[in-house]
Design a protein around this motif. Sequence first.
Motif, short mmCIF file in Angstrom:
data_model
loop_
_atom_site.label_atom_id
_atom_site.label_comp_id
_atom_site.label_asym_id
_atom_site.label_seq_id
_atom_site.Cartn_x
_atom_site.Cartn_y
_atom_site.Cartn_z
N ASN A 112 0.83 -1.20 0.00
CA ASN A 112 0.00 0.00 0.00
C ASN A 112 0.86 1.26 0.00
OD1 ASN A 112 0.66 0.80 2.68
ND2 ASN A 112 -0.90 -0.57 3.51
N LYS A 113 0.20 2.40 -0.12
CA LYS A 113 0.95 3.65 -0.27
C LYS A 113 1.76 4.01 0.97
CE LYS A 113 -2.70 6.86 1.04
NZ LYS A 113 -3.41 8.07 0.66
N GLU A 114 1.36 3.55 2.14
CA GLU A 114 2.14 3.85 3.35
C GLU A 114 3.49 3.12 3.32
OE1 GLU A 114 1.10 6.30 5.23
OE2 GLU A 114 -0.73 6.36 4.03
N ILE A 155 10.52 4.91 0.00
CA ILE A 155 11.07 6.17 -0.51
C ILE A 155 11.87 6.88 0.59
CG2 ILE A 155 10.46 8.46 -1.40
CD1 ILE A 155 8.05 7.09 -2.79
N ALA A 156 11.37 6.83 1.83
CA ALA A 156 12.11 7.44 2.95
C ALA A 156 13.47 6.78 3.12
CB ALA A 156 11.29 7.30 4.24
N SER A 173 13.21 12.32 4.11
CA SER A 173 13.29 10.98 4.68
C SER A 173 12.46 10.87 5.95
CB SER A 173 14.76 10.65 4.96
OG SER A 173 14.88 9.40 5.55
N PHE A 174 12.69 11.75 6.89
CA PHE A 174 11.97 11.67 8.16
C PHE A 174 10.51 12.05 8.02
CE2 PHE A 174 16.21 11.32 9.88
CZ PHE A 174 16.01 10.37 10.87
N TYR A 175 10.19 13.00 7.15
CA TYR A 175 8.79 13.37 6.93
C TYR A 175 8.00 12.16 6.44
CZ TYR A 175 4.62 15.51 5.01
OH TYR A 175 3.31 15.80 4.73
N LEU A 176 8.52 11.47 5.43
CA LEU A 176 7.81 10.30 4.89
C LEU A 176 7.71 9.19 5.93
CD1 LEU A 176 9.26 10.20 1.28
CD2 LEU A 176 6.92 10.82 1.96
N MET A 177 8.78 8.96 6.68
CA MET A 177 8.74 7.92 7.70
C MET A 177 7.71 8.27 8.78
SD MET A 177 11.66 6.36 10.22
CE MET A 177 11.86 7.90 11.07
N ILE A 178 7.66 9.50 9.21
CA ILE A 178 6.70 9.91 10.24
C ILE A 178 5.27 9.80 9.71
CG2 ILE A 178 5.87 11.91 11.55
CD1 ILE A 178 8.89 12.70 11.80
N MET A 179 5.04 10.20 8.47
CA MET A 179 3.70 10.09 7.88
C MET A 179 3.25 8.63 7.81
SD MET A 179 2.47 13.07 7.37
CE MET A 179 3.31 13.55 8.86
N ASP A 192 -1.37 -5.27 7.38
CA ASP A 192 -1.42 -4.06 6.55
C ASP A 192 -2.67 -3.22 6.80
OD1 ASP A 192 0.93 -3.86 5.18
OD2 ASP A 192 0.20 -4.78 3.34
N ASN A 193 -3.42 -3.55 7.83
CA ASN A 193 -4.62 -2.76 8.09
C ASN A 193 -4.20 -1.37 8.56
OD1 ASN A 193 -3.62 -4.20 10.23
ND2 ASN A 193 -5.58 -4.41 11.27
N VAL A 194 -4.37 -0.42 7.70
CA VAL A 194 -3.94 0.96 7.93
C VAL A 194 -4.93 1.63 8.87
CG1 VAL A 194 -3.54 3.17 6.81
CG2 VAL A 194 -2.85 1.06 5.67
N ARG A 195 -4.38 2.28 9.89
CA ARG A 195 -5.22 3.00 10.86
C ARG A 195 -5.41 4.43 10.39
NH1 ARG A 195 -2.12 3.23 15.87
NH2 ARG A 195 -0.33 2.92 14.56
#
Length: 113
Positions: A2-4, A10-11, A41-47, A105-108
């Motif tokens: 999934n996109k997450e 990418i991060a 890197s950190f922005y994507l990881m945190i998101m 993979d159940n995204v919250r």
Amino acid sequence: MNKEWIKVVIAAFFEVFWVIGLKHAYDFWAWTGTAIAIFVSFYLMIMAGRKLPVGTVYAVFVGLGTAGTVFSEILIFGEPFKVEKVLLIVVLLAGVVGLKLVTADNVREGAES
């Protein structure tokens, strides 16, 4: 995937650039690129961590970043190739893939469980 999880990959890709930048930056523009890579890197990881299990996100992020950094050092910067090092990176990546496979993979939608 999934996109997450794509955000995590990418991060990790950007992590390779900022780790290399910390070692090899020598002027304003190199340091600027390093700072941008750190931010992305950190922005994507945190998101991604807002919707996926944080421990697994961090483990995958660090594992992929470590593997990418080691291979970049060998391929680009002439670090000596050592079979032991590559085998250990493969073991690390197997662990990362294993974590991803056993994590639901159940995204919250938020931070609540």
